[in-house]
Design a protein around this motif. Structure first.
Motif, PDB file in Angstrom:
ATOM      1  N   SER A  83       0.833  -1.202   0.000  1.00 49.31           N
ATOM      2  CA  SER A  83       0.000   0.000   0.000  1.00 49.31           C
ATOM      3  C   SER A  83       0.866   1.249   0.000  1.00 49.31           C
ATOM      4  CB  SER A  83      -0.905   0.015   1.239  1.00 49.31           C
ATOM      5  OG  SER A  83      -1.772  -1.096   1.243  1.00 49.31           O
ATOM      6  N   THR A  84       0.469   2.238  -0.786  1.00 51.08           N
ATOM      7  CA  THR A  84       1.194   3.501  -0.851  1.00 51.08           C
ATOM      8  C   THR A  84       1.282   4.131   0.534  1.00 51.08           C
ATOM      9  OG1 THR A  84       0.283   3.814  -3.062  1.00 51.08           O
ATOM     10  CG2 THR A  84       1.327   5.723  -2.036  1.00 51.08           C
ATOM     11  N   TRP A  85       2.469   4.625   0.876  1.00 48.47           N
ATOM     12  CA  TRP A  85       2.802   5.280   2.145  1.00 48.47           C
ATOM     13  C   TRP A  85       2.980   4.309   3.312  1.00 48.47           C
ATOM     14  CZ3 TRP A  85       4.509   9.569   0.518  1.00 48.47           C
ATOM     15  CH2 TRP A  85       3.838  10.324  -0.446  1.00 48.47           C
ATOM     16  N   SER A  86       2.796   3.015   3.072  1.00 47.02           N
ATOM     17  CA  SER A  86       3.015   2.045   4.148  1.00 47.02           C
ATOM     18  C   SER A  86       4.500   1.842   4.381  1.00 47.02           C
ATOM     19  CB  SER A  86       2.368   0.702   3.786  1.00 47.02           C
ATOM     20  OG  SER A  86       3.044   0.112   2.677  1.00 47.02           O
ATOM     21  N   ASP A  87       4.850   1.225   5.503  1.00 48.49           N
ATOM     22  CA  ASP A  87       6.248   0.913   5.788  1.00 48.49           C
ATOM     23  C   ASP A  87       6.812  -0.029   4.726  1.00 48.49           C
ATOM     24  OD1 ASP A  87       6.183   2.501   8.043  1.00 48.49           O
ATOM     25  OD2 ASP A  87       5.827   0.832   9.419  1.00 48.49           O
ATOM     26  N   GLU A  88       5.963  -0.945   4.251  1.00 52.54           N
ATOM     27  CA  GLU A  88       6.406  -1.894   3.235  1.00 52.54           C
ATOM     28  C   GLU A  88       6.709  -1.183   1.927  1.00 52.54           C
ATOM     29  OE1 GLU A  88       4.199  -3.857   6.400  1.00 52.54           O
ATOM     30  OE2 GLU A  88       3.659  -2.200   5.071  1.00 52.54           O
ATOM     31  N   TRP A  89       5.911  -0.180   1.617  1.00 49.28           N
ATOM     32  CA  TRP A  89       6.114   0.626   0.408  1.00 49.28           C
ATOM     33  C   TRP A  89       7.442   1.376   0.486  1.00 49.28           C
ATOM     34  CZ3 TRP A  89       6.045   6.092  -0.069  1.00 49.28           C
ATOM     35  CH2 TRP A  89       5.871   6.610  -1.368  1.00 49.28           C
ATOM     36  N   SER A  90       7.696   1.996   1.637  1.00 47.40           N
ATOM     37  CA  SER A  90       8.960   2.715   1.817  1.00 47.40           C
ATOM     38  C   SER A  90      10.150   1.771   1.692  1.00 47.40           C
ATOM     39  CB  SER A  90       8.981   3.398   3.190  1.00 47.40           C
ATOM     40  OG  SER A  90       7.971   4.375   3.287  1.00 47.40           O
ATOM     41  N   LYS A  91      10.026   0.601   2.290  1.00 55.67           N
ATOM     42  CA  LYS A  91      11.096  -0.390   2.228  1.00 55.67           C
ATOM     43  C   LYS A  91      11.336  -0.837   0.784  1.00 55.67           C
ATOM     44  CE  LYS A  91      12.533  -4.792   4.307  1.00 55.67           C
ATOM     45  NZ  LYS A  91      12.132  -5.884   5.246  1.00 55.67           N
ATOM     46  N   ALA A  92      10.256  -1.025   0.030  1.00 56.51           N
ATOM     47  CA  ALA A  92      10.392  -1.446  -1.368  1.00 56.51           C
ATOM     48  C   ALA A  92      11.108  -0.380  -2.195  1.00 56.51           C
ATOM     49  CB  ALA A  92       9.013  -1.736  -1.964  1.00 56.51           C
ATOM     50  N   LEU A  93      10.819   0.886  -1.929  1.00 54.01           N
ATOM     51  CA  LEU A  93      11.514   1.965  -2.632  1.00 54.01           C
ATOM     52  C   LEU A  93      12.999   1.979  -2.289  1.00 54.01           C
ATOM     53  CD1 LEU A  93       8.982   4.934  -2.261  1.00 54.01           C
ATOM     54  CD2 LEU A  93       9.472   3.631  -4.329  1.00 54.01           C
ATOM     55  N   GLU A  94      13.296   1.844  -1.006  1.00 52.39           N
ATOM     56  CA  GLU A  94      14.677   1.900  -0.552  1.00 52.39           C
ATOM     57  C   GLU A  94      15.496   0.724  -1.071  1.00 52.39           C
ATOM     58  OE1 GLU A  94      13.964   1.962   3.606  1.00 52.39           O
ATOM     59  OE2 GLU A  94      13.286   4.054   3.627  1.00 52.39           O
TER      60      GLU A  94
END
Length: 438
Positions: A256-267
């Motif tokens: 989900s956008t803005w989720s911790d998982e989303w941030s981790k996937a970007l990083e």
């Protein structure tokens, strides 16, 4: 940076912030009285205290700059948690007939519901229309609802594609895709290179409605209290069909956008692109080591075609007893010192800065020195005309997850989800006193 955007730029809303009882709210609207442009200058010579609600951290700086130039005006800034909190409290004030501020920020998507509900004043009589040419057409129009100019734009969100150059290169993608066919090919290449990497996630309500817009869709039409909803119109269905193909091919990330998982996937380089408003150009520092780039979002024919995704303006309430003084604040934020401050706080919506070499030539370390504002300018120049939000858009976004969102999670038929979403919206709108699809 990501947390500051996640509140005000997301297009969702809680039920309490979106419920619109049209008859009740409009019946409680205060008499706006009458005014004229010359009243604005006169108001600055009177001792006046204005109240300015906000969800932003920078409003106090803007208020202080205004009162420094206009010492007879005092401004009380009241900070709230997020846009939803502002809308909820404002609607409650309208229902009660008292308690609204003089100045209030409003996301573009909420302008129809707040204006129809009697919350926002038409500021045209104070000469606000003279600033129309200072703003991009799409942002200026966003603050105008059925002929009422409720205020001025503050920032904007023309959509761009922010993509991971490093991941693209590793997957053999040599250039940013300009068409949706090229984007689909890039999606397949990324997933083949790394089965745990995706070109994008499936998206939320704000993303979907913006993509329908960029595809030429016009699923919502408002004429007074008459509302038409067609979530199977040509442009909307075209994108839904396309996105559904990627979804069922397991090429869209479930995060989900803005989720911790989303941030981790970007990083970690597991998401290849973001299709978002240009406000995100300055919001990627947490995710980048210079490996990202900015380009136009793909289109069907390869020619630039964009839509707004987020953004907000500054409005004056119907209950305000100091509309002329509030109009002076709008003027201050439209040009000069106030606008200079605002243009450093997000992606701008003014025309002059779009031709300012100092702004266009800014090199972003996030994008390995790319002059990314140039792409934002191009996007702003190619926002498709004709889009309308529902007068209960907040509610629509809130229940998106019950229908379309559920289908996205299950990798099902997006069009079936859209039909179900439409059915719920038609029922809700009619129950709230609108005439929907009749």
């Amino acid at each position: 940076m990501k947390n500051s955007h996640s509140n005000w730029m997301r297009m969702g809303a809680v039920l309490g912030a979106s419920a619109l009882l049209l008859g009740t709210m409009a019946g409680c609207a205060a008499d706006s009285g009458s005014g004229a442009p010359e009243d604005v200058d006169a108001a600055l010579q009177e001792e006046t205290t204005l109240t300015w609600w906000t969800w932003g951290d920078d409003t106090q700086e803007m208020a202080d700059a205004f009162t420094k130039e206009n010492p007879k005006i005092k401004i009380e800034v009241v900070k709230m948690d997020n846009p939803d909190a502002v809308v909820t409290k404002l609607q409650n004030a309208v229902k009660a007939g008292t308690g609204a501020p003089d100045l209030v920020p409003a996301e573009y998507q909420t302008i129809p519901q707040l204006t129809m509900g009697g919350a926002l004043a038409d500021m045209s009589e104070f000469g606000i229309d003279e600033f129309a040419g200072d703003f991009t057409e799409s942002t200026w129009n966003a603050m105008n609802f059925q002929g009422k100019q409720t205020g001025i734009p503050m920032d904007s969100g023309p959509m761009v594609m922010i993509y991971n150059q490093e991941l693209f290169n590793a997957a053999g993608i040599t250039a940013a895709p300009t068409t949706w066919d090229e984007y689909a090919a890039a999606s397949a290449a990324i997933n083949a290179y790394d089965p745990e990497a995706y070109i994008a996630n499936s998206g939320d309500a704000g993303f979907m409605t913006s993509m329908f817009w960029a595809s030429g869709g016009t699923p919502f039409s408002v004429d007074g209290e008459n509302v038409t909803i067609d979530l199977q119109d040509a442009g909307t269905k075209k994108f839904a069909d396309y996105w559904g193909t990627l979804l069922t091919a397991n090429q869209l990330s479930p995060v989900s956008t803005w989720s911790d998982e989303w941030s981790k996937a970007l990083e970690q380089g597991k998401l290849g692109s973001l299709l978002m408003g240009s406000w995100m150009i300055s919001g990627m520092d947490d995710y980048s080591h210079g490996n990202w780039r900015v380009a136009q979002i793909p289109s069907w024919d390869g020619k630039p075609a964009s839509a707004q995704n987020g953004g907000s303006g500054l409005a004056v309430t119907e209950q305000s007893k100091h509309k002329a003084a509030a109009a002076a604040v709008l003027e201050f934020m439209a040009t000069g010192t106030g606008r200079d401050i605002q243009n450093t706080k997000g992606f701008p919506g003014t025309t002059a800065i779009m031709d300012d070499p100092a702004w266009l030539d800014v090199e972003f370390a996030t994008y390995d020195g790319q002059k990314a504002n140039v792409e934002g300018k191009t996007a702003s120049e190619n926002v498709i005309d004709g889009w309308q939000y529902l007068p209960f858009q907040g509610y629509a976004n809130n229940i998106f997850g019950d229908t379309v969102g559920k289908v996205l999670g299950e990798k099902g038929d997006i069009n079936a989800g859209l039909v179900a979403w439409q059915s719920d919206l038609v029922e809700y709108g009619n129950a709230q006193g609108f005439t929907v699809n009749k």
